[in-house]
Design an enzyme around this catalytic site. Structure first.
Site, PDB file in Angstrom:
ATOM      1  N   ASN A 210       0.852  -1.187   0.000  1.00  0.00           N
ATOM      2  CA  ASN A 210       0.000   0.000   0.000  1.00  0.00           C
ATOM      3  C   ASN A 210       0.883   1.229   0.000  1.00  0.00           C
ATOM      4  O   ASN A 210       2.002   1.177   0.509  1.00  0.00           O
ATOM      5  CB  ASN A 210      -0.851   0.042   1.275  1.00  0.00           C
ATOM      6  CG  ASN A 210      -2.015  -0.910   1.206  1.00  0.00           C
ATOM      7  OD1 ASN A 210      -2.473  -1.263   0.129  1.00  0.00           O
ATOM      8  ND2 ASN A 210      -2.494  -1.318   2.359  1.00  0.00           N
ATOM      9  N   LYS A 289      11.713 -16.977  -7.992  1.00  0.00           N
ATOM     10  CA  LYS A 289      11.257 -15.840  -8.802  1.00  0.00           C
ATOM     11  C   LYS A 289      10.436 -16.348 -10.000  1.00  0.00           C
ATOM     12  O   LYS A 289      10.871 -17.259 -10.718  1.00  0.00           O
ATOM     13  CB  LYS A 289      12.476 -15.041  -9.298  1.00  0.00           C
ATOM     14  CG  LYS A 289      12.046 -13.778 -10.012  1.00  0.00           C
ATOM     15  CD  LYS A 289      13.207 -12.978 -10.532  1.00  0.00           C
ATOM     16  CE  LYS A 289      12.675 -11.855 -11.398  1.00  0.00           C
ATOM     17  NZ  LYS A 289      13.707 -11.229 -12.189  1.00  0.00           N
ATOM     18  N   ILE A 308      -6.004  -6.448  12.168  1.00  0.00           N
ATOM     19  CA  ILE A 308      -5.259  -6.297  13.427  1.00  0.00           C
ATOM     20  C   ILE A 308      -6.070  -5.461  14.419  1.00  0.00           C
ATOM     21  O   ILE A 308      -6.249  -5.821  15.576  1.00  0.00           O
ATOM     22  CB  ILE A 308      -3.879  -5.643  13.157  1.00  0.00           C
ATOM     23  CG1 ILE A 308      -3.117  -6.473  12.125  1.00  0.00           C
ATOM     24  CG2 ILE A 308      -3.083  -5.501  14.444  1.00  0.00           C
ATOM     25  CD1 ILE A 308      -1.890  -5.794  11.541  1.00  0.00           C
ATOM     26  N   LYS A 338     -17.555   2.616   9.712  1.00  0.00           N
ATOM     27  CA  LYS A 338     -16.269   1.915   9.858  1.00  0.00           C
ATOM     28  C   LYS A 338     -15.863   1.839  11.333  1.00  0.00           C
ATOM     29  O   LYS A 338     -15.408   0.810  11.809  1.00  0.00           O
ATOM     30  CB  LYS A 338     -15.179   2.608   9.037  1.00  0.00           C
ATOM     31  CG  LYS A 338     -13.828   1.927   9.197  1.00  0.00           C
ATOM     32  CD  LYS A 338     -12.769   2.421   8.262  1.00  0.00           C
ATOM     33  CE  LYS A 338     -12.990   1.913   6.864  1.00  0.00           C
ATOM     34  NZ  LYS A 338     -11.861   2.146   5.980  1.00  0.00           N
TER      35      LYS A 338
END
Ligand code: C5P
Length: 399
Positions: A210, A289, A308, A338
């Site tokens: 992110n 990879k 979390i 939320k």
């Protein structure tokens, strides 16, 4: 003008090559509004002249115990009478040895002996000198005597060696001085935070992540430390230095962050989830990879990461929780929903496009009474305001 307005600091400079950095330190302290009286040892004057410090501080520099510019000729008493803090940067091994023994054979050591003001010292020396048993004995004696030891840092040294013993950088010293003057309202409390992004591997060289600089979380960790709390910061990868006095646990993935938080949550009083945690991880991540086969993209499968904040908020006897929500539109109803979904008493809402990577932020507080704006400012200033709001609400909850 900054946090050190009306603060009077005696800056002692002893003779190490890090003296040249003290010029920048004086400039930064003054930028924060402090009045700085510089006291130099004879050896310090060999590295940098008093003129440099006089020009930067705009005040006379003191080098001599027998300074007849003072009408009473007691400059060692006068200087600290009006001071709020004595800071010695750099502090050499020799100076520390003298302070630990209570020797007073020059102006700087004499004024320290004659002063009851808080004393902070920033050691600077070659790594062997720092590790010498006698230096370590002196450091521990000084700590016992109530002296705050800042650093030293680690890295390349002027002598060509690498290790512990570098003076902390001027900005780190200023941060420690600013922290010293913040009211210690949160003394005795333990604050746990998450910050930064998480990185979810696709293969050993590729990740899904992110966008998050970690600046808000780090500023809050610093603000909590400044307020006297014991602070643990569980951080995803950021390029930020750990705020002085904060214990950082570095993690990569959401699962690692979850594990580290769960280990510390039950012993924390307050939990602040600032991290931009990846919602999903790659379930079929490769240990090798991935090859670019025939221009076909890989087929990735995703698994949902643990929430979390929700897990900590759901703990019986868990810490008082604060969540963050960075959205692209600020909708009070969605923010409230939320907050309720996460089951936290306080949610901090902000506009993702305004705050990402920026040094400034605008935040809104969402609680059971609705949404209120808390203003715009530098992330550290906003963090300090927010931390005192968090503390106030935590106290109300405890009452
Ligand atoms: O659900 P959303 O990601 O918008 O929630 C944001 C809040 O939840 C932030 O405080 C973030 O740190 C926290 N969070 C978390 N674990 C996750 C996802 C979000 O702690 N897996």
């Amino acid at each position: 003008m900054g946090d050190l307005l009306d603060k009077h600091i005696v800056l002692g400079i002893s003779g190490g090559i890090a003296c040249y950095k003290s010029a920048d330190l004086v400039r930064r302290l003054i930028e924060q509004g402090a009045t700085v009286d510089v006291v130099m040892t004879d050896s310090a004057c060999k590295f940098v002249t008093p003129v440099t410090f006089q020009a930067l501080s705009g005040r006379p520099v003191y080098t001599d115990l027998w300074d007849n510019r003072a009408p009473n000729n007691m400059v060692h008493i006068n200087l600290t009478r009006q001071a709020d803090l004595v800071l010695i940067a750099p502090a050499t091994a020799n100076l520390m040895a003298k302070l630990a023994q209570g020797l007073a054979d020059d102006l700087l050591t004499t004024l320290c002996l004659a002063s009851t003001k808080p004393l902070m010292i920033a050691p600077a020396m070659n790594r062997e000198m720092w590790q010498a048993p006698s230096t370590q004995r002196n450091v521990s004696q000084l700590r016992t005597d109530g002296v705050q030891i800042l650093g030293p840092g680690t890295g390349e040294q002027a002598c060509g060696e690498t290790g512990d013993g570098r003076m902390l950088e001027p900005h780190e010293l200023v941060a420690a001085v600013r922290a010293h003057f913040q009211p210690k309202t949160m003394k005795g409390l333990s604050v746990l935070l998450t910050a930064g992004p998480t990185c979810e591997p696709i293969d050993p060289v590729r990740v899904i992540t992110n966008r998050s600089s970690g600046k808000t979380g780090y500023a809050l960790a610093q603000a909590a430390h400044e307020a006297g709390a014991q602070v643990t910061l569980v951080s995803g990868p950021t390029g930020l230095p750990c705020p002085p006095g904060v214990t950082r646990i570095s993690v990569q993935t959401a699962q690692q962050m979850h594990q580290a938080v769960m280990q510390h949550a039950s012993t924390s009083d307050i939990f602040i989830a600032v991290a931009a945690v990846a919602d999903w991880r790659v379930a079929n991540a490769s240990t090798e990879k991935l090859k670019k086969t025939d221009g076909q993209p890989p087929k990735l499968e995703f698994a949902i990461n643990p929430d979390i904040l929700k897990d900590v908020a759901g703990m019986a006897n868990g810490p008082w929780c604060v969540g963050f929500a960075a959205e692209t539109t600020l909708d009070p109803e969605q923010a409230q929903a939320k907050r309720q979904r996460k089951a936290v008493p306080l949610l901090i809402a902000n506009l993702a496009q305004q705050v990402m990577d920026a040094d400034h932020t605008t935040i809104h507080l969402v609680d059971d009474t609705g949404m209120t704006a808390m203003g715009t400012g530098h992330k550290l200033d906003i963090a300090r305001k927010l931390m005192s709001e968090i503390y106030k609400r935590y106290r109300q909850h405890q009452a």
